[in-house]
Design an enzyme around this catalytic site. Sequence first.
Site, short mmCIF file in Angstrom:
data_model
loop_
_atom_site.label_atom_id
_atom_site.label_comp_id
_atom_site.label_asym_id
_atom_site.label_seq_id
_atom_site.Cartn_x
_atom_site.Cartn_y
_atom_site.Cartn_z
N ARG A 22 0.92 -1.12 0.03
CA ARG A 22 0.01 0.06 -0.06
C ARG A 22 1.03 1.33 0.02
O ARG A 22 0.42 2.31 -0.52
CB ARG A 22 -0.87 -0.03 1.21
CG ARG A 22 -0.27 0.16 2.68
CD ARG A 22 -1.26 0.36 3.55
NE ARG A 22 -0.69 0.61 4.92
CZ ARG A 22 -0.95 1.08 6.03
NH1 ARG A 22 -2.22 1.96 6.00
NH2 ARG A 22 -0.25 0.86 7.41
N GLU A 38 -18.76 4.19 -0.46
CA GLU A 38 -17.75 3.54 -1.52
C GLU A 38 -18.46 3.21 -2.91
O GLU A 38 -17.97 3.47 -3.97
CB GLU A 38 -17.20 2.39 -0.99
CG GLU A 38 -16.44 2.37 0.08
CD GLU A 38 -16.91 2.76 1.45
OE1 GLU A 38 -16.21 3.02 2.33
OE2 GLU A 38 -18.10 2.59 1.57
N PHE A 93 -14.24 -2.90 1.06
CA PHE A 93 -15.25 -2.01 0.72
C PHE A 93 -15.27 -1.79 -0.90
O PHE A 93 -16.30 -1.62 -1.54
CB PHE A 93 -15.20 -0.55 1.45
CG PHE A 93 -14.89 -0.81 2.85
CD1 PHE A 93 -15.78 -1.56 3.49
CD2 PHE A 93 -13.89 0.05 3.53
CE1 PHE A 93 -15.59 -1.52 4.96
CE2 PHE A 93 -13.87 0.17 4.81
CZ PHE A 93 -14.72 -0.88 5.65
N HIS A 150 -5.48 -3.08 2.15
CA HIS A 150 -5.86 -3.73 3.56
C HIS A 150 -6.46 -5.18 3.19
O HIS A 150 -7.51 -5.29 3.79
CB HIS A 150 -6.57 -2.74 4.47
CG HIS A 150 -5.99 -1.61 4.84
ND1 HIS A 150 -5.52 -0.64 3.88
CD2 HIS A 150 -5.72 -1.38 6.19
CE1 HIS A 150 -4.93 0.14 4.70
NE2 HIS A 150 -4.82 -0.09 6.17
N ASP A 182 -8.17 -5.72 12.80
CA ASP A 182 -9.42 -5.40 12.30
C ASP A 182 -10.32 -6.41 12.15
O ASP A 182 -11.59 -5.99 12.04
CB ASP A 182 -9.18 -4.67 11.07
CG ASP A 182 -8.63 -3.26 10.81
OD1 ASP A 182 -8.30 -2.68 12.08
OD2 ASP A 182 -8.40 -2.64 9.77
N ARG A 192 -1.53 -3.98 3.86
CA ARG A 192 -1.17 -3.12 4.86
C ARG A 192 0.11 -3.66 5.63
O ARG A 192 1.07 -2.90 6.17
CB ARG A 192 -2.15 -3.30 5.91
CG ARG A 192 -1.92 -2.65 7.39
CD ARG A 192 -3.19 -2.81 8.31
NE ARG A 192 -2.82 -2.03 9.41
CZ ARG A 192 -3.49 -2.37 10.58
NH1 ARG A 192 -4.59 -3.29 10.62
NH2 ARG A 192 -3.22 -1.61 11.74
#
Length: 316
Positions: free
Chosen positions: A8, A55, A80, A106, A114, A164
């Site tokens: 990323r 999104e 998303f 991610h 998460d 990530r």
Amino acid sequence: MAEKIATREAYGNALAEFGDIYDFVVLDADLAAATKTATFKKKFPDRFFDCGIAEGNMISVAAGIATTGKVVFASSFAMFAAGRAYEQVRNSVGYPHLNVKIGATHAGITVGEDGATHQCIEDFALMRAIPGMTVINPADAVEARAAVEAAIRFNGPVYMRFGRYAVPVLYDKETYRFEMGKGIRMTEGNDLTIIATGMMVDMAIEASKLLANEGIRTRVINIHTIKPIDKDIILNAAQETGAIVTAEEHSVIGGLGSAVSEVVCEGCPVPVVKVGIEDKFGRSGKVPPLLELYGLTTANIVEKAKIALNLKKANK
């Protein structure tokens, strides 16, 4: 020890770098600091648009801008971008085959704490099922940078997956050449092939070293483009080595393993053993224990390699 950089990070830096060379705009869904598109925003504020936590709307806006002839990057977390906005990606980008590049960060279980709701392990399956969608999953920061430029130059929708978690740099920026839809041989061997993508490429190389200690010569292939997949390199591997292990930070359903199995089944049937996330959701936790829990390890690749070799022998 190899330098480690999250893909990323490379994505954000590449957007800022190539913004000086190519004419494109970047959209984000209120996650610019995390997706690293903030790097582009700081340098080119007039070409960056934050669409907020919406999104589906962001993808629709990207599609609208693309109809004016612009190249558009739309970024958010993979869960998303591929999940929440799937209908808009399919109907507003895929169906009219617009020049929208989806930067999905991610991805996979390496989002860690998460947890399951954010750990997208189905995105390859979703995106490669959309007609005309190109799906890219770079193995390191150098490949991620090159993939961004290739996506800019390519005419059509592209889904790019970034992580990530910091992963080892495998390639030299000065010599590496990215060719969309073409796999890369990382090691040579004719006893077995390990076909890996993304962060699993490094583990596959390490597994090949352990297998070499046991006299097993292993070919490792990096498949950075999940779709269109490099059928030639896969079929050559099937013909020349007779057994394949696939490795991916994705569900074993619908991802790299499925794509390789489809190619092999039609062209040169040999055993294909998959390393990936079984039919389970992710869970919250630190990344190393999660990788261990879900079998995304060098040791598990070695174990599955031996299973594939036994199947190869049984088929003779």
